[in-house]
Motif scaffolding. Sequence first.
Motif, PDB file in Angstrom:
ATOM      1  N   LEU A  63      -9.039  -0.352 -27.829  1.00  0.00           N
ATOM      2  CA  LEU A  63      -7.687  -0.368 -27.277  1.00  0.00           C
ATOM      3  C   LEU A  63      -6.817  -1.285 -28.147  1.00  0.00           C
ATOM      4  O   LEU A  63      -7.249  -1.724 -29.210  1.00  0.00           O
ATOM      5  CB  LEU A  63      -7.716  -0.835 -25.821  1.00  0.00           C
ATOM      6  N   ASP A  87      -3.565  -5.952 -13.701  1.00  0.00           N
ATOM      7  CA  ASP A  87      -2.276  -5.262 -13.717  1.00  0.00           C
ATOM      8  C   ASP A  87      -1.279  -6.134 -14.487  1.00  0.00           C
ATOM      9  O   ASP A  87      -1.049  -7.285 -14.129  1.00  0.00           O
ATOM     10  CB  ASP A  87      -1.821  -5.036 -12.276  1.00  0.00           C
ATOM     11  N   SER A  88      -0.689  -5.579 -15.530  1.00  0.00           N
ATOM     12  CA  SER A  88       0.192  -6.368 -16.391  1.00  0.00           C
ATOM     13  C   SER A  88       1.476  -6.816 -15.699  1.00  0.00           C
ATOM     14  O   SER A  88       2.209  -7.651 -16.239  1.00  0.00           O
ATOM     15  CB  SER A  88       0.539  -5.574 -17.657  1.00  0.00           C
ATOM     16  N   ASP A 122      -5.668  -3.570 -19.104  1.00  0.00           N
ATOM     17  CA  ASP A 122      -4.494  -3.276 -18.287  1.00  0.00           C
ATOM     18  C   ASP A 122      -4.866  -2.274 -17.191  1.00  0.00           C
ATOM     19  O   ASP A 122      -5.430  -1.217 -17.458  1.00  0.00           O
ATOM     20  CB  ASP A 122      -3.378  -2.708 -19.165  1.00  0.00           C
ATOM     21  N   ASN A 124      -2.500  -1.118 -14.946  1.00  0.00           N
ATOM     22  CA  ASN A 124      -1.242  -0.585 -14.424  1.00  0.00           C
ATOM     23  C   ASN A 124      -0.867   0.651 -15.241  1.00  0.00           C
ATOM     24  O   ASN A 124      -0.404   0.530 -16.376  1.00  0.00           O
ATOM     25  CB  ASN A 124      -0.131  -1.631 -14.523  1.00  0.00           C
ATOM     26  N   PRO A 125      -1.046   1.850 -14.683  1.00  0.00           N
ATOM     27  CA  PRO A 125      -0.732   3.063 -15.438  1.00  0.00           C
ATOM     28  C   PRO A 125       0.746   3.249 -15.711  1.00  0.00           C
ATOM     29  O   PRO A 125       1.123   4.089 -16.530  1.00  0.00           O
ATOM     30  CB  PRO A 125      -1.280   4.186 -14.543  1.00  0.00           C
ATOM     31  N   THR A 128       2.086   0.309 -19.639  1.00  0.00           N
ATOM     32  CA  THR A 128       1.031   0.350 -20.654  1.00  0.00           C
ATOM     33  C   THR A 128       1.519  -0.023 -22.050  1.00  0.00           C
ATOM     34  O   THR A 128       0.757   0.076 -23.011  1.00  0.00           O
ATOM     35  CB  THR A 128       0.400   1.751 -20.701  1.00  0.00           C
ATOM     36  N   ASP A 132       4.240  -5.049 -22.372  1.00  0.00           N
ATOM     37  CA  ASP A 132       3.833  -5.398 -21.010  1.00  0.00           C
ATOM     38  C   ASP A 132       2.680  -6.400 -21.008  1.00  0.00           C
ATOM     39  O   ASP A 132       2.710  -7.393 -20.273  1.00  0.00           O
ATOM     40  CB  ASP A 132       3.434  -4.142 -20.236  1.00  0.00           C
ATOM     41  N   THR A 150      -4.382  -2.721 -23.923  1.00  0.00           N
ATOM     42  CA  THR A 150      -3.727  -1.562 -23.333  1.00  0.00           C
ATOM     43  C   THR A 150      -3.907  -0.358 -24.248  1.00  0.00           C
ATOM     44  O   THR A 150      -4.511  -0.443 -25.316  1.00  0.00           O
ATOM     45  CB  THR A 150      -2.237  -1.845 -23.062  1.00  0.00           C
ATOM     46  N   SER A 152      -2.983   4.313 -24.201  1.00  0.00           N
ATOM     47  CA  SER A 152      -2.371   5.409 -23.466  1.00  0.00           C
ATOM     48  C   SER A 152      -2.997   5.490 -22.073  1.00  0.00           C
ATOM     49  O   SER A 152      -4.050   4.913 -21.813  1.00  0.00           O
ATOM     50  CB  SER A 152      -2.593   6.728 -24.202  1.00  0.00           C
ATOM     51  N   ARG A 153      -2.361   6.229 -21.195  1.00  0.00           N
ATOM     52  CA  ARG A 153      -2.931   6.388 -19.859  1.00  0.00           C
ATOM     53  C   ARG A 153      -4.328   6.997 -19.942  1.00  0.00           C
ATOM     54  O   ARG A 153      -5.224   6.619 -19.194  1.00  0.00           O
ATOM     55  CB  ARG A 153      -2.031   7.287 -19.009  1.00  0.00           C
ATOM     56  N   LEU A 156      -6.855   4.322 -21.144  1.00  0.00           N
ATOM     57  CA  LEU A 156      -7.144   3.351 -20.093  1.00  0.00           C
ATOM     58  C   LEU A 156      -7.962   3.979 -18.967  1.00  0.00           C
ATOM     59  O   LEU A 156      -8.911   3.369 -18.456  1.00  0.00           O
ATOM     60  CB  LEU A 156      -5.847   2.773 -19.541  1.00  0.00           C
TER      61      LEU A 156
END
Length: 383
Positions: A63, A87-88, A122, A124-125, A128, A132, A150, A152-153, A156
């Motif tokens: 990442l 969660d950022s 991270d 938190n979707p 990202t 953040d 972090t 990409s969604r 993660l």
Amino acid sequence: MALLAVVVVAAVTITVMASAKPARQAVSNQMPGGQMPSGPLSKNPNVDPGTSLPGRAAPDFTLTNQFGAPVSLHQFRGKVVVLAFVDSRCTSICPLTTLSMTEATKMLGGAAAGHIQLVGIDANPDATAVADVRAYSAAHQMTRSWDFLTGSRQQLAAVWRGYHVYVAASHGNIDHEPAMYLIDQRGDERTLYLTQMAYASVGQQADLISEGLSRLLPGHPAPHELVPLALAKSIGPAQGASVPIIGGSAQGKTVALGPGHPHLVVFLASWLNEVYNLPAQLRVLASYQQQAARHGWPSVVALDETQTESTAAALPKLLATAGGGRLGYAVAADTSGRMADGYGVQDLPWIEIISPAGRVVFSHDGWLPESALARAVATHAGS
């Protein structure tokens, strides 16, 4: 971060609460080292002594950290890794997680710290970007202390699945399992901790994590500054308390809380400035305070959750640059977290109206505009 319902993810059902049970199959319910909790620890629900894991290889990943550089788990072979899901933009349990990580490392001393790597993922979707994770790191004075990663969604989500960590987003609210893994020098999972939503127990949790790290480190260094593991007695609104003032009016004195002292109490911390314009929100409270003086309403007391701050001077410093001396109300320090626990704080900021009898008659998670504060006080202050 709102608590959501029970959801099935990757064929694993996880109740999403700070006290949730580990989703991953564990060797047993024993603590690391094969012991069952005993003594004060067995009677303290506000800490997690850790769950031993089978020692399977921790899923690898690549990442991006807060500096925009690629980071892979395998590059830390030879070190003990503390891997936490954070969660950022979190203002509730994540700061307790990251503080317990850093404090655990400090307890082992500088020599041991060179054999430990702190890593955040991270959770938190909706946040990202590298900015953040960099902002969270800076707000908690951790920019050079860890790698907060972090991607990409999709990237993660693959890591979340690999570690059986539930993450969900709904209408801007993020919820995730507060998991922290210890991974040994060979890259094997050894212990899982779940952070509990209890401010006064952060030092105790750090103590337990430092002991878990010690068992994995060369020479098993003894942690320093160990704290008693007995359940910390909370201080609720029905109990009288004298709290030191660190900013605003009457700085250097104390403010009385409890029966006979109705107040609009606001729990906060300086690092909220990462997510909100904290000086602007303090000025909103100052405007309410002016109304309160005219109408005889409960006056404001802002309580800094000092044990979550990077230093005790963090909020006073911010107040000094934001004209805190002109607020017209007291900013005091909950130095132990026992008041936050006693008042039932679940997030920051957290607003409560306390009646003359020492009862919570109104509570709210988040900031409120001046008009809403006035309505809440007019409705509830006489309860």
